[in-house]
Design a protein around this motif. Structure first.
Motif, PDB file in Angstrom:
ATOM      1  N   LEU A  32      16.937  36.643 130.337  1.00 18.16           N
ATOM      2  CA  LEU A  32      15.512  36.925 130.496  1.00 18.16           C
ATOM      3  C   LEU A  32      15.247  38.404 130.789  1.00 18.16           C
ATOM      4  O   LEU A  32      14.309  38.994 130.251  1.00 18.16           O
ATOM      5  CB  LEU A  32      14.944  36.063 131.623  1.00 18.16           C
ATOM      6  CG  LEU A  32      14.443  34.684 131.209  1.00 18.16           C
ATOM      7  CD1 LEU A  32      14.304  33.782 132.425  1.00 18.16           C
ATOM      8  CD2 LEU A  32      13.112  34.799 130.479  1.00 18.16           C
ATOM      9  N   LEU A  33      16.068  38.988 131.625  1.00 17.99           N
ATOM     10  CA  LEU A  33      15.890  40.410 131.942  1.00 17.99           C
ATOM     11  C   LEU A  33      16.093  41.276 130.706  1.00 17.99           C
ATOM     12  O   LEU A  33      15.347  42.234 130.470  1.00 17.99           O
ATOM     13  CB  LEU A  33      16.855  40.824 133.055  1.00 17.99           C
ATOM     14  CG  LEU A  33      16.573  40.220 134.436  1.00 17.99           C
ATOM     15  CD1 LEU A  33      17.722  40.521 135.395  1.00 17.99           C
ATOM     16  CD2 LEU A  33      15.259  40.746 134.990  1.00 17.99           C
ATOM     17  N   LEU A  34      17.093  40.936 129.890  1.00 18.89           N
ATOM     18  CA  LEU A  34      17.338  41.688 128.658  1.00 18.89           C
ATOM     19  C   LEU A  34      16.206  41.490 127.659  1.00 18.89           C
ATOM     20  O   LEU A  34      15.784  42.439 126.989  1.00 18.89           O
ATOM     21  CB  LEU A  34      18.670  41.270 128.045  1.00 18.89           C
ATOM     22  CG  LEU A  34      19.917  41.674 128.837  1.00 18.89           C
ATOM     23  CD1 LEU A  34      21.147  40.981 128.278  1.00 18.89           C
ATOM     24  CD2 LEU A  34      20.107  43.187 128.813  1.00 18.89           C
ATOM     25  N   LEU A  35      15.712  40.259 127.553  1.00 22.05           N
ATOM     26  CA  LEU A  35      14.577  40.001 126.662  1.00 22.05           C
ATOM     27  C   LEU A  35      13.357  40.805 127.090  1.00 22.05           C
ATOM     28  O   LEU A  35      12.641  41.394 126.263  1.00 22.05           O
ATOM     29  CB  LEU A  35      14.231  38.512 126.671  1.00 22.05           C
ATOM     30  CG  LEU A  35      15.214  37.552 126.019  1.00 22.05           C
ATOM     31  CD1 LEU A  35      14.788  36.109 126.266  1.00 22.05           C
ATOM     32  CD2 LEU A  35      15.334  37.816 124.526  1.00 22.05           C
ATOM     33  N   ALA A  36      13.102  40.843 128.402  1.00 18.91           N
ATOM     34  CA  ALA A  36      11.901  41.492 128.923  1.00 18.91           C
ATOM     35  C   ALA A  36      11.912  43.006 128.712  1.00 18.91           C
ATOM     36  O   ALA A  36      10.844  43.635 128.729  1.00 18.91           O
ATOM     37  CB  ALA A  36      11.730  41.172 130.398  1.00 18.91           C
ATOM     38  N   GLU A  37      13.091  43.596 128.514  1.00 21.57           N
ATOM     39  CA  GLU A  37      13.154  45.039 128.258  1.00 21.57           C
ATOM     40  C   GLU A  37      12.410  45.427 126.987  1.00 21.57           C
ATOM     41  O   GLU A  37      11.869  46.530 126.891  1.00 21.57           O
ATOM     42  CB  GLU A  37      14.610  45.486 128.137  1.00 21.57           C
ATOM     43  CG  GLU A  37      15.378  45.495 129.436  1.00 21.57           C
ATOM     44  CD  GLU A  37      16.825  45.901 129.251  1.00 21.57           C
ATOM     45  OE1 GLU A  37      17.508  46.109 130.277  1.00 21.57           O
ATOM     46  OE2 GLU A  37      17.298  46.003 128.087  1.00 21.57           O
ATOM     47  N   ARG A  38      12.394  44.538 125.996  1.00 27.84           N
ATOM     48  CA  ARG A  38      11.807  44.883 124.693  1.00 27.84           C
ATOM     49  C   ARG A  38      10.651  43.975 124.273  1.00 27.84           C
ATOM     50  O   ARG A  38       9.897  44.334 123.370  1.00 27.84           O
ATOM     51  CB  ARG A  38      12.891  44.806 123.605  1.00 27.84           C
ATOM     52  CG  ARG A  38      14.083  45.748 123.782  1.00 27.84           C
ATOM     53  CD  ARG A  38      13.714  47.184 123.493  1.00 27.84           C
ATOM     54  NE  ARG A  38      14.868  48.067 123.568  1.00 27.84           N
ATOM     55  CZ  ARG A  38      15.553  48.501 122.503  1.00 27.84           C
ATOM     56  NH1 ARG A  38      15.230  48.103 121.299  1.00 27.84           N
ATOM     57  NH2 ARG A  38      16.590  49.313 122.670  1.00 27.84           N
ATOM     58  N   THR A  39      10.538  42.794 124.862  1.00 25.33           N
ATOM     59  CA  THR A  39       9.529  41.840 124.422  1.00 25.33           C
ATOM     60  C   THR A  39       8.193  42.144 125.089  1.00 25.33           C
ATOM     61  O   THR A  39       8.124  42.259 126.314  1.00 25.33           O
ATOM     62  CB  THR A  39       9.970  40.399 124.763  1.00 25.33           C
ATOM     63  OG1 THR A  39      11.259  40.167 124.199  1.00 25.33           O
ATOM     64  CG2 THR A  39       8.985  39.384 124.207  1.00 25.33           C
TER      65      THR A  39
END
Length: 232
Positions: A32-39
């Protein structure tokens, strides 16, 4: 019969990952943290291998403004996902099938957790290519699955560690031994070097390891920006 078409096995599915996958809940949190960086705040995420709904539930609870398309070949597992999600289904569309069934997108991000180890080398190549085509420039793909050294001695050592972790989580020793025998005989597991090379070969850049738990590894990679770079 595939275990994912057996209704009894499917009903017990939710018990498995937390006992068999080291740091299962934290893997979801890191994803989720990685997704939130770009989403973006109003984002659309492709979730491949979504049957059961465990990651979809974690994602939808954390990001109520995102929309998700979940893909899985098992109708039984998709029914379980629907039950798992409950009212969160308002954020989710489920599709029965493989990557070809996925909408064209473009998506802001994609995930494929605990799935690629079921796919042959050629099917992984094809799937990665198809995912890439459905992503916006700069969008992340996050994958995690069985991936460990494939030399005969190393392979058995890591499988033994997997079994020992399962036993320490409350799984019966005989069941853990059956599990590693099935993995050894049936799953086309690759080495971490091979897995990372496949991501790069498919066209993902800035590929990096974010998760490792005994026989499991996880990577994040990005579709190149139009100018040829996806660096943050």
């Amino acid at each position: 019969m595939s275990p994912f078409s057996d209704s009894l096995a499917v009903s017990r599915y939710a018990e498995g990952p937390s006992r068999l996958v080291p740091g299962f809940a934290d893997m979801h949190r890191m994803t989720l943290l990685l997704l939130a960086e770009r989403t973006p705040a109003i984002g659309r995420v492709l979730v491949l291998g979504a049957g059961g709904g465990l990651e979809l539930k974690a994602f939808a609870e954390s990001q109520p403004s995102w929309q998700f398309d979940g893909i899985d070949p098992s109708a039984e597992m998709l029914r379980l996902a629907q039950a798992t999600l409950g009212t969160l289904m308002s954020q989710v569309r489920l599709h029965e099938g493989y990557i070809d069934t996925a909408p064209a997108g473009p998506f802001d991000a994609a995930t494929c957790l605990l799935t690629f180890h079921f796919l042959s080398l050629e099917e992984r190549r094809r799937t990665l290519h198809q995912i890439l085509q459905r992503l916006k420039p700069g969008a992340p793909l996050i994958v995690a699955h069985h991936s460990f050294p494939q030399g005969d001695e190393e392979r058995m050592q890591w499988l033994s560690r997997y079994a020992n972790f399962a036993v320490s989580s409350g799984v019966e020793r005989t069941q853990a031994e059956k599990a590693i025998a099935a993995i050894n005989a049936q799953l086309p597991v690759l080495s971490p070097q091979q897995d990372e090379a496949l991501l790069r070969e498919a066209g993902f850049c800035d590929v990096s390891l974010f998760y490792a738990g005994f026989t499991f590894r996880g990577w994040v990679g990005y579709k190149a920006e139009i100018n040829g770079s996806s660096e943050i």
